[in-house]
Design an enzyme around this catalytic site. Structure first.
Site, mmCIF file in Angstrom:
data_model
loop_
_atom_site.group_PDB
_atom_site.id
_atom_site.type_symbol
_atom_site.label_atom_id
_atom_site.label_comp_id
_atom_site.label_asym_id
_atom_site.label_seq_id
_atom_site.Cartn_x
_atom_site.Cartn_y
_atom_site.Cartn_z
ATOM 1 C CB SER A 63 -0.961 0.008 1.198
ATOM 2 O OG SER A 63 -0.257 -0.048 2.425
ATOM 3 C CB CYS A 64 4.356 2.115 -0.806
ATOM 4 S SG CYS A 64 4.566 1.199 -2.354
#
Length: 235
Positions: A63-64
């Site tokens: 989820s960066c």
């Protein structure tokens, strides 16, 4: 399948929230009798809070990109209640959930999400000598020892690149290290209500005399037009 992915996301984030509930965060310190008859209260930050100041941390290993988008939308566009979870749910809705969980989100996924919320995304391929002219916070993809990782590039000054890393926190990369990891593409989020005084353009400076050269200034309107903003969004 997307609903299953979101369910997995909920479990992962619940675990992260449970762990974070055990973290020690900042609290006021009260100093009694520093001056007879007085009580002094001083607000302090924990090390983690300082590291992730004005930055949304990623809670999953894929989820960066979502955390980087949420950071720009919250701190540059005033979406103060926006969370990583909301962005992830929106990104799953416009991408292949299986691929995203195995390989992470792509720049195309980021663009599709940005357009789904009524904003515009612009990708620019630029050379190193143009880095100092990037005057808005953008998302860049870095190759860190074979790991593809989205971060927020806040500003570039000389041989320092100010990074908001949703995994490691706020950091300063030497320009040479940044160039070795970067693919020469910047991803800009364009829309109404951009804050030309955003805190993302005024990151914490290194504690050296050189910090005096990194003077903050708001983004000139003409430069916003150069990045793809419309006159109606700027004037």
């Amino acid at each position: 399948m997307k609903s299953f992915a979101i369910s997995l996301l909920g479990i992962a984030l619940l675990a992260g929230i449970t762990l974070s509930a055990n973290r020690v965060d900042a609290a006021p310190i009260r100093l009694g009798n520093a001056v007879p008859g007085t009580l002094v209260t001083k607000e302090v930050q924990s090390i983690r809070e300082h590291r992730f100041e004005n930055l949304i941390a990623q809670e999953t290993d894929f989820s960066c990109g979502a955390a980087s988008l949420a950071t720009i939308l919250r701190y540059a566009y005033g979406w103060t209640s926006l969370s990583e979870v909301e962005v992830l749910e929106g990104m799953f809705a416009v991408s292949d959930a299986d691929v995203a969980q195995r390989m992470g989100f792509s720049l195309l996924d980021l663009r599709n999400y940005v357009e789904s919320i009524g904003m515009r995304a612009r990708g620019y391929e630029i050379e190193e000598d143009a880095l100092d002219a990037v005057s808005i916070p953008v998302i860049v993809l870095l190759d860190l020892a074979g790991y593809q990782h989205f971060v927020v590039m806040k500003k570039v000054v000389g041989d320092r690149v100010y990074i908001g890393d949703p995994s490691l926190g706020n950091t300063i990369m030497p320009r040479s290290d940044f160039m070795a990891a970067w693919n020469n593409i910047i991803f800009a989020v364009i829309g109404e209500n951009f804050d030309t005084h955003t805190v993302l353009l005024n990151p914490t400076q290194p504690l050296t005399a050189r910090r005096l050269t990194d003077v903050f200034s708001p983004v000139p309107k003409q430069q916003l037009l150069d990045f793809g903003f419309r006159h109606a969004e700027v004037f």
